[in-house]
Enzyme design. Structure first.
Site, PDB file in Angstrom:
ATOM      1  N   LYS A 168       1.006  -1.196  -0.026  1.00  0.00           N
ATOM      2  CA  LYS A 168      -0.175   0.032   0.004  1.00  0.00           C
ATOM      3  C   LYS A 168       0.804   1.332  -0.003  1.00  0.00           C
ATOM      4  CE  LYS A 168      -3.844  -0.110   2.047  1.00  0.00           C
ATOM      5  NZ  LYS A 168      -5.059  -0.420   3.072  1.00  0.00           N
ATOM      6  N   ARG A 172      -3.611   2.946   8.633  1.00  0.00           N
ATOM      7  CA  ARG A 172      -3.962   1.715   7.793  1.00  0.00           C
ATOM      8  C   ARG A 172      -2.614   0.652   8.014  1.00  0.00           C
ATOM      9  NH1 ARG A 172      -7.005   5.192   4.522  1.00  0.00           N
ATOM     10  NH2 ARG A 172      -9.067   4.435   4.514  1.00  0.00           N
ATOM     11  N   GLY A 231      -8.522  -7.307   4.899  1.00  0.00           N
ATOM     12  CA  GLY A 231      -9.505  -7.514   5.969  1.00  0.00           C
ATOM     13  C   GLY A 231      -8.672  -7.971   7.028  1.00  0.00           C
ATOM     14  N   MET A 251      -5.820  -7.256   8.917  1.00  0.00           N
ATOM     15  CA  MET A 251      -5.116  -6.325   9.814  1.00  0.00           C
ATOM     16  C   MET A 251      -6.086  -5.134  10.124  1.00  0.00           C
ATOM     17  SD  MET A 251      -1.176  -6.683   9.127  1.00  0.00           S
ATOM     18  CE  MET A 251      -1.391  -6.450   7.487  1.00  0.00           C
ATOM     19  N   ARG A 301      -3.787  -1.494  -5.847  1.00  0.00           N
ATOM     20  CA  ARG A 301      -2.901  -2.733  -5.557  1.00  0.00           C
ATOM     21  C   ARG A 301      -3.448  -3.605  -6.391  1.00  0.00           C
ATOM     22  NH1 ARG A 301      -5.910  -4.349   0.208  1.00  0.00           N
ATOM     23  NH2 ARG A 301      -8.046  -4.846  -0.658  1.00  0.00           N
ATOM     24  N   HIS A 349     -16.234  -8.579   2.318  1.00  0.00           N
ATOM     25  CA  HIS A 349     -15.157  -9.396   2.758  1.00  0.00           C
ATOM     26  C   HIS A 349     -15.383 -10.815   2.308  1.00  0.00           C
ATOM     27  CE1 HIS A 349     -13.431 -12.188   5.870  1.00  0.00           C
ATOM     28  NE2 HIS A 349     -12.393 -11.566   5.928  1.00  0.00           N
ATOM     29  N   SER A 354      13.361 -42.407 -10.866  1.00  0.00           N
ATOM     30  CA  SER A 354      12.049 -41.709 -10.519  1.00  0.00           C
ATOM     31  C   SER A 354      12.219 -41.631  -9.049  1.00  0.00           C
ATOM     32  CB  SER A 354      11.000 -42.405 -11.162  1.00  0.00           C
ATOM     33  OG  SER A 354       9.770 -41.606 -10.674  1.00  0.00           O
ATOM     34  N   CYS A 410       7.831 -38.825  -8.916  1.00  0.00           N
ATOM     35  CA  CYS A 410       6.571 -39.217  -9.024  1.00  0.00           C
ATOM     36  C   CYS A 410       5.780 -39.302  -7.551  1.00  0.00           C
ATOM     37  CB  CYS A 410       6.510 -40.620  -9.729  1.00  0.00           C
ATOM     38  SG  CYS A 410       7.501 -41.753  -8.710  1.00  0.00           S
ATOM     39  N   TYR A 414      11.325 -34.610 -15.919  1.00  0.00           N
ATOM     40  CA  TYR A 414      10.114 -34.617 -15.742  1.00  0.00           C
ATOM     41  C   TYR A 414       9.448 -34.609 -14.192  1.00  0.00           C
ATOM     42  CZ  TYR A 414       9.929 -39.766 -15.060  1.00  0.00           C
ATOM     43  OH  TYR A 414       9.983 -40.880 -14.484  1.00  0.00           O
TER      44      TYR A 414
END
Length: 891
Positions: free
Chosen positions: A26, A96, A105, A107, A352, A468, A776, A843, A863
Site C-alpha cells: 500500500k 492503515r 481485511g 489487519m 494494488r 469481505h 524416478s 513421481c 520430468y
C-alpha cells in the site's frame, strides 16, 4: 541516521514501487501514484523495518521514530493547511496497515483520528455540518475502541440500535446531529465502563495507540491464519500508512467506493465496482448498506433500481475512468482501487494488484498479451499455478433437476454443495469429522477465516461483490454467493428461512457462485471444458517449459483424463491397485498364502491375464507416450482378509484350511510395514511375482504394438537400497522380455529403472546407475525416511511444528529442498556422472506442487509426474520455473 518514515503527497514521494518490501504494497503504491500525478491524500509510511524492530525489542520503537513521525505530520499540516489538534480546522488522519503482500481485511484500520471533545466542535464549525462532525466522531470512538482498546463492536452497535429504536428510525442516516451528540456521550461512557479509563483526548496519544495496534495486528489470529493459508512468512512484517482524512460522508456531493480496472470474477475488460453516497469506506466492504453499481452497464446486469455513479456524478465518474486507464497502463495489471469523493473532488486512497479468480487471471493474462500490454512470458508469469485448480473443478449440470431457493450476487465462481452450518467454528468442527459444509452467515468477518478455508462454499445474506466474503472467497478459489437478501439467518436457532422453507443445520444446499443462485439439496455437476484462453495460455506454457509433465495413473479413466489435460506420459502406474478388484483379489490372496513356488505360480498365472489387459488399455490410451510401471510395492499382508468369511473363501480357493490362512497372515504381519518386506524385497524373495508382472507388461506392449500403436514401457523397480537388489530383478525382467518377444515375434524398446526412495539409494546412485536407465524419485517415502517419520502418523504433531515455527511448510506438501532435496540432488549428480543420458523424474505427491516443481527444475530433472487434475498446474509451474519465477513458498 536510519530512515524509518517515508512521506508522500503534493506530487512528490520519498519512495515508490521500487521499495515495496520496505514500504509494503500500500505504501509503495501510494508513493508511486503521487509520482505519476494521481490525486492521493498526502501522508507518510512507517516502514516494515519498524515492525521487525518492534517485535525484536519487546514491542518498543527505534529512538529516532518519534521525531520522524512529528516531522512527517508537520509536512501534512503544511500541505493540507490545517493543524493536528487544532480548534480551528483540525487535521484528521487515517491509520492503515500495509504488508508487502495484500492481506485484505486481516489487519486493523482506524479512521477520523484526531477528533476529541474539542476538535469535533471545530470540525462542525469549519464544515457547517454538525451531523457530519459527530457522525465522524462516533465512528472514530467505535473503531479506536475496538482496534486499540479491544472493546467489541457489539457494545457500540447496541447503543446505536437503542438510539434508533428510541426515535423510531430505521436507517443510520436518519439520526440528527443532536442524536449523534447524545450517542457520543453514551459511547464515551461505554469506554469508561469497559476500559476503566476515559477515551483518550490527546490526538498524539491516539496516533501512537493506533500505530501500535496496527503493528500488533500483524500477529493477530486471523492474520496468522491468512499467512499460513497463503504461505507468507511472519518475518515480513507490516508497514503503517498514515494519511490525511478525506471524507465521503460530508453530504450528498460525497461518496466512497471500491473499483477494479477489470472484473475480478470473470476477467472481462470492463470497469467494475461499487460505491455509496454519503458514506465512509468501511460501509462499502462491511455489507451494512447495499452498495450501488459504478456504471450504467453494471446497473443493467445487476437489474437494480439503485442509481449508478455514472448517473449521479458523471464528471467524477469520467475522471475515475481516466484514473483506471492511467493506473492499468502504468502497472500493466488489473488494479483494485479505493476512492473517496469529497464535495465533488476525487481522491484515490489506494491501488494494488487486484485479487482475482483463476478464470479471471487466465482471461486477463491472455487479453493483456493480445492487447500488447504485456509479453507472452509475462502472461505466463501472471497466472498462479495453484489457483488454476479452480478451472478444473466441476460446475452445475444445466440438465440436472434443481429447486431454486433464492438468488444473490455471483461473488466467486464455481459450484459447491454442503451441509449448512452457521458459524466458522462449527464449519471447522464438522469438516474435522469428515463432513462437507456450506458456511452460511449474515456477513463474514476476518475472524471467520478458518471456517471459510475449510468450507466447500460460502453463502451470505448481506454484502456486495467487494464485501469481505467475496474478496476472501475469490482469493481462496472457493465458490461464494453474497448478498442473498431474502435469507433470514438465525444464528441462535441454527436455521435460515427462505421461499417458505426452513433450512436447518446439517441440511444440504448447493450454490452456484457463477450465477449467484442457491438451491435446495445437492445438484449434479459436470466437468469443465478447457478451451479458449486456457488453450492459448497452455500453448505459450508448453513453448517455454523445459521439463516434461507426466501423470500418476493406473486406470483407463485416469489415463484418458490426464491425456486430455496435456500429460506427456505416465510417470507412475501403481500395479498393486489393480489387484483389489473383487475378481482378482481372491487369486492374489491365493498366491500370498501359498507355501511353495509351484502353488504361487498357479495363482500368478490366473492374475497375469488381468494385468496384461490393464496394461494394454493404458498403452492404447498413451499411444506414443512413455508409461512407467512400478512393480508390486506394498507388503503382502495388506491384501489378506480380516473377516472370517473372506478367510474361508481364500482357504477354499487355495485348497487349504482356515487355520493355515490365519497362520500365514500372522507370519506376514509386521510391526513397521513401511520399512518391512515390500517393494523389491518381495521380488528378491519371490522372483516369480516380478516375472509375472514383467510378462504382463511385455505381452501387453507387444499386442498393442501389433495394433499399429507406439508403446514405450518403462519398468520401475521400487524401494531399491542395495545395488544387488536392482541387478537381480533387472535380470528377471530382461529375461521375461526376451521370452515374450520370442513368443510374440515382435520387439518393443523398453527401459528398466528404479525409484529412488531410500536414502541409501540416493547416496549409492552412481553404482545403481550402472544398470538403471532411469531414476524416478519417490519423494513421499524419501521424505518419510529422510525425516524419520511416518506420513500416516505425522499429522498428529506436524501442525504443532507449523504453529510453533519449527518448520515453515509441511514437507509432505512441498518438498524439503534443504534436506530431502539434497538427497535428490546427490542422486541426480552421481547417477548422471555414471550414465550421462540417465532419465530423471519425480513421481511423489510433490510432482504437482509448484514450489517443488521449481526445485526439480533447479536440479535438472527431465520430468515431474502428478495426479491427472494437477497436470495443467504442473505444466504452468514448470514454465514459470523455466522463466525463473520464484515459487510463492520460497518468496
Amino acid at each position: 541516521m536510519p530512515k524509518w518514515v517515508y512521506s508522500f503527497g503534493d506530487g512528490t514521494a520519498d519512495g515508490g514501487a521500487e521499495l515495496r518490501n520496505l514500504l509494503g504494497g500500500k505504501g509503495a503504491n501510494l508513493g508511486e501514484m503521487c509520482k505519476i500525478g494521481t490525486p492521493v491524500p498526502p501522508g507518510f509510511t512507517v516502514t516494515t523495518e519498524v515492525c521487525t524492530y518492534y517485535y525484536e525489542n519487546g514491542e518498543t520503537y527505534p529512538s529516532e521514530l518519534k521525531d520522524q513521525v512529528r516531522e512527517a505530520v508537520t509536512k501534512l499540516e503544511e500541505i493540507m493547511e490545517c493543524k493536528f489538534n487544532s480548534t480551528d480546522m483540525p487535521l484528521l488522519l487515517s491509520v492503515r496497515s500495509g504488508a508487502r503482500a495484500s492481506m485484505p481485511g486481516m489487519m486493523d484500520t482506524v479512521l477520523n483520528l484526531g477528533l476529541n471533545d474539542e476538535t469535533v466542535v471545530a470540525l462542525a464549525k469549519a464544515t457547517g455540518d454538525e451531523r457530519f462532525a459527530y457522525d465522524s466522531y462516533r465512528r472514530f470512538i467505535q473503531m479506536y475502541s475496538n482496534v486499540v482498546l479491544d472493546i467489541g463492536h457489539h457494545n457500540f452497535e447496541a447503543i446505536l440500535e437503542a438510539h434508533k429504536a428510541k426515535h423510531g428510525y430505521k436507517l443510520d442516516t436518519e439520526l440528527t446531529g443532536e442524536d449523534l451528540k447524545a450517542m457520543v456521550k453514551d459511547y464515551e461512557a461505554k469506554v469508561v465502563e469497559k476500559a476503566g479509563k476515559p477515551f483518550p483526548q490527546d490526538p498524539w496519544e491516539q496516533l501512537w495507540g493506533s500505530i501500535g495496534a496496527v503493528f500488533g495486528s500483524w500477529m493477530n489470529p486471523r492474520a496468522i491464519t491468512y499467512r499460513k493459508l497463503h504461505q507468507l512468512p511472519d518475518h515480513w512484517g507490516t508497514a503503517v500508512n498514515v494519511q490525511a482524512m478525506v471524507f465521503g460522508n460530508m453530504g450528498d456531493d460525497c461518496a466512497t467506493g471500491v473499483c477494479f480496472t477489470r472484473n475480478p470474477a470473470t476477467g472481462e475488460n470492463a470497469y467494475y465496482g461499487e460505491y455509496l453516497i454519503n458514506a465512509q469506506g468501511e460501509d462499502v466492504v462491511a455489507g451494512i448498506r447495499t452498495p450501488q453499481p459504478l456504471s450504467l452497464a453494471e446497473k443493467a446486469i445487476a437489474q437494480t433500481d439503485l442509481p449508478s455513479l455514472e448517473e449521479v456524478m458523471p464528471s467524477q465518474y469520467k475522471e475515475l475512468c481516466d484514473v483506471r486507464e492511467h493506473l492499468e497502463q502504468h502497472y500493466k495489471d488489473m488494479q483494485d482501487m479505493e476512492f473517496t469523493i469529497q464535495q465533488g473532488k476525487l481522491w484515490m486512497l489506494q491501488t494494488r494488484t487486484g485479487k482475482r479468480t483463476a478464470a479471471a487471471a487466465l482471461r486477463i493474462a491472455v487479453e493483456m498479451k493480445e492487447e500488447g500490454l504485456i509479453e507472452e512470458a509475462e502472461a505466463v508469469r501472471r497466472v498462479d499455478p495453484g489457483a488454476l485448480d479452480q478451472l478444473l473443478h466441476p460446475t452445475l449440470d444445466p440438465k440436472a433437476e434443481k429447486e431454486l431457493l433464492t438468488k444473490g450476487l455471483a461473488a466467486s465462481p464455481g459450484a459447491a454443495s454442503g451441509k449448512a452450518v452457521f458459524s466458522a467454528a462449527d464449519a471447522e468442527a464438522w469438516v474435522e469429522r469428515g463432513e462437507k459444509v456450506m458456511l452460511c452467515r449474515i456477513e463474514t468477518s476476518p475472524d471467520d477465516i478458518g471456517g471459510m478455508h475449510v468450507a466447500e462454499g460460502i453463502l451470505t445474506s448481506r454484502g456486495g461483490m467487494t464485501s469481505h466474503a467475496a474478496v476472501v472467497a475469490r482469493g481462496m478459489g472457493t465458490p461464494c454467493v453474497s448478498g442473498a437478501g431474502d435469507l433470514d439467518i438465525d444464528y441462535a436457532a441454527k436455521t435460515m428461512k427462505v421461499a417458505g422453507k426452513t433450512i436447518k443445520e446439517g441440511d444440504v444446499v448447493t450454490i452456484d457462485g457463477s450465477s449467484g443462485e442457491l438451491f435446495l439439496g445437492a445438484v449434479e455437476t459436470i466437468q469443465p471444458e478447457l478451451t479458449g484462453d486456457f488453450g492459448k495460455l497452455m500453448e505459450w506454457v508448453d513453448g517455454i517449459r523445459t521439463m516434461k509433465v507426466r501423470t500418476n495413473a493406473e486406470t483407463p479413466l485416469d489415463a484418458s483424463t490426464a491425456r486430455k489435460f496435456g500429460c506427456e506420459g505416465i510417470g507412475l502406474c501403481r500395479t498393486e491397485h489393480m489387484f483389489f478388484d473383487p475378481k482378482r483379489i481372491i487369486h492374489m490372496r491365493e498366491m500370498i498364502v501359498a507355501e511353495e513356488e509351484g502353488s504361487r505360480r498357479k495363482a500368478l498365472d490366473k492374475l497375469l491375464p488381468y494385468q496384461r489387459e490393464d496394461f494394454a488399455e493404458i498403452f492404447r490410451i498413451m499411444d506414443g507416450l512413455p508409461v512407467t510401471v512400478r512393480l508390486l510395492d506394498p507388503p503382502l499382508h495388506e491384501f489378506l482378509p480380516t473377516k472370517e468369511e473372506e478367510m474361508q473363501e481364500v482357504a477354499e480357493a487355495a485348497g487349504i484350511d482356515v487355520a493355515t490362512v490365519k497362520s500365514r497372515s500372522a507370519q506376514l504381519h509386521e510391526s513397521n510395514p513401511m520399512l518391512g518386506h515390500r517393494g523389491c524385497r518381495l521380488g528378491v524373495a519371490y522372483p516369480e511375482i516380478t516375472e509375472m508382472q514383467a510378462r504382463a507388461i511385455f505381452e501387453a506392449a507387444c499386442d498393442v504394438a501389433k495394433e499399429g500403436k507406439t508403446v514405450i514401457p518403462e519398468v520401475m523397480i521400487p524401494l531399491v537400497g542395495v545395488t544387488a537388489e536392482f541387478d537381480m530383478l533387472k535380470d528377471v525382467i530382461v529375461q521375461a522380455a526376451k521370452d515374450v518377444f520370442a513368443e510374440k515375434g515382435i520387439e518393443v524398446e523398453y527401459l528398466v529403472g528404479t525409484m529412488i526412495e531410500v536414502p541409501r539409494a540416493a547416496l549409492l546412485a552412481d553404482k545403481i546407475a550402472k544398470g538403471a536407465e532411469f531414476f524416478s524419485f519417490g519423494t513421499n517415502d524419501l521424505t518419510q525416511m529422510g525425516f524419520g517419520l511416518s506420513r500416516d502418523d505425522a499429522g498428529n504433531f506436524l501442525k504443532v511444528y507449523l504453529d510453533k515455527g519449527v518448520i515453515e511448510v509441511d514437507p509432505f506438501v512441498s518438498l524439503d529442498a534443504e534436506g530431502v532435496g539434497q538427497l535428490v540432488q546427490i542422486a541426480a549428480e552421481r547417477g548422471r556422472r555414471q550414465r550421462n543420458n540417465l532419465k530423471l523424474g519425480i513421481c511423489g505427491e510433490h510432482g504437482g506442487d509448484p514450489a517443488s516443481i521449481h526445485f526439480c527444475q533447479s536440479v535438472g530433472l527431465d520430468y515431474v509426474s502428478c495426479s491427472p487434475y494437477r497436470v495443467p498446474v504442473a505444466r504452468l509451474a514448470a514454465a514459470q520455473a523455466a522463466l525463473g519465477v520464484a515459487a510463492e513458498t520460497n518468496a
